[in-house]
Design a protein around this motif. Sequence first.
Motif: not given
Lengths: 344, 196
Positions: A143, A157, A270-271
């Motif tokens: 990421t 991502n 997801w960050r």
Amino acid sequence: MERSGSAQLVNEEAARWVARIDSRPLDKQAKADLEKWLARDDRHRGALFRTLALLQAADGSGAIRSDVWEVFEPHAQVSEDAGPGLLSDREPLPSGPRMGRRRMLWAGAAVAATALPVAFLSGVLSGGSEGGANNIKTQVGQTAHVALEDGSLAVVNTASRLDVRQSPSLRSVRLDEGEAWFQVAKDATRPFVVSVGDVRVRAVGTAFSVRKRDDGADVQVTEGTVEVWTTAHSGTRLRVSAGTSTFVSEIHGVQELVKDPAEIERQLSWRDGVLQFDGNTLRQAADEFNRYNLVKLQIDPALGDERVIGRFNSGEPSKFAQVVATAFGAKVEKKKGRIEITKS
Amino acid sequence: MGHNGRLEVMQWVVREVLVHEPALRSWLRKVSDANDVEDVIQESYCRISNLDDISHIRNARAYLFTTAKMIVLGRVRRSRIVSIDVVADIESFNLPDDASNPEQIAIEKDRLNFVTNIIGNLPSRCRSIFLLRKMEGLSQREVAQRLGVPEHTVENDVAKGLRLIQQAIAETEEQAETSAERMTKHGTKWVSAAGQ
């Protein structure tokens, strides 16, 4: 005051190290000491770098020796075992509505995700930069935070590819693969447009994510409003506001708008290097993990429809498999390149 | 990456980043605890030191501010007791656009000389050392011979000088924010920029 004191102490130590570096080559012991000091805290590294820059600004000593730079070389691995090392750059990100971090329980077991280091991208940036163009690429499991030249921020991502072009009249991003979240710097004179195939998403000073799908794109807005359309029907533009997500089909255009800020927050975890499941099927959960990892999860069809809730580190499929095994009484087998979860 | 790349990043910092530090500090003092400012600055430089390449960065000021902003937000979120106002402040933050104002650019350029100006205010032996290094490119050992003092004395003075330079930069924004009169006492070039 204590904090400030400690930051001042760090500055003082940095000043002493820089003076020492400047005096003569570092012997083995000094180098080891310096490396140890640097590894202890990111702020040490920052303070040393800044103080070296100040020395250079002060006396113009441009020829800094290579032994200085050796201590700055980040350790090779940027993967999960990099620990709190030099390249670790994990920061939770700004997002629109602040959701409490929901603690989720799954089969009675609390699963806490530990933070994964994320490489600060720039090194992955490649390609020509003429005309403000940049190619951004992330590998599976990676990421990246990229500050764009206009002050906007892109968080890219896993396994994604972007082409960024900034001209005086337009800021355009082409998403060729994967997903990215953008926090757009306000600039009414230069629209910010993301294109995914024939789908277009336009923003002026807002934050949103775009994920490429086979036949279109998912758009999730965390702040402000964006406009979406497809090139075939550029006259029909639909506004999507904060807390709303939609799928835009290349053929059929906008499908439906779903207002669910909590869901967006969950999907954008997801960050933070985290996957959150909230009643998803095991099959879906495995697909998500497989986006981030080269080792693929394979779920027994007999278990595929079981539902899961939980928070996981996206880089730890085996931990996930272990928890699944415990929760559903399944069997985990690690094979080359994959982890099989079967009903026992 | 090679050492050259890292050196290039540092030269970019010297050329284009340090100069925005006072403005960054002013902003940080508004949005975060004053005691955290130095930490955020150090963390920001840590990230910058990890850059492999700066060719994609067109606007050093925007880059520096965005980097610091991310660090502040991370800290706010980690602290768990979050003031809504603070988050709103930080998130509504846009880059100060005064950087494009020609007058402002001139001021920034003047500030660029601030390191040089600070040297002028160092204690005398300290000042001689920095000047000998700057003007004649002497090493610490050569400076020691020239001044007839032990090498470790020179090393100590360099450390002391660097410490004073660090402090002088941290104080720059305070001066800019308080009063023009106070600043004139320091006799530094950017004083005239006070009102801005």
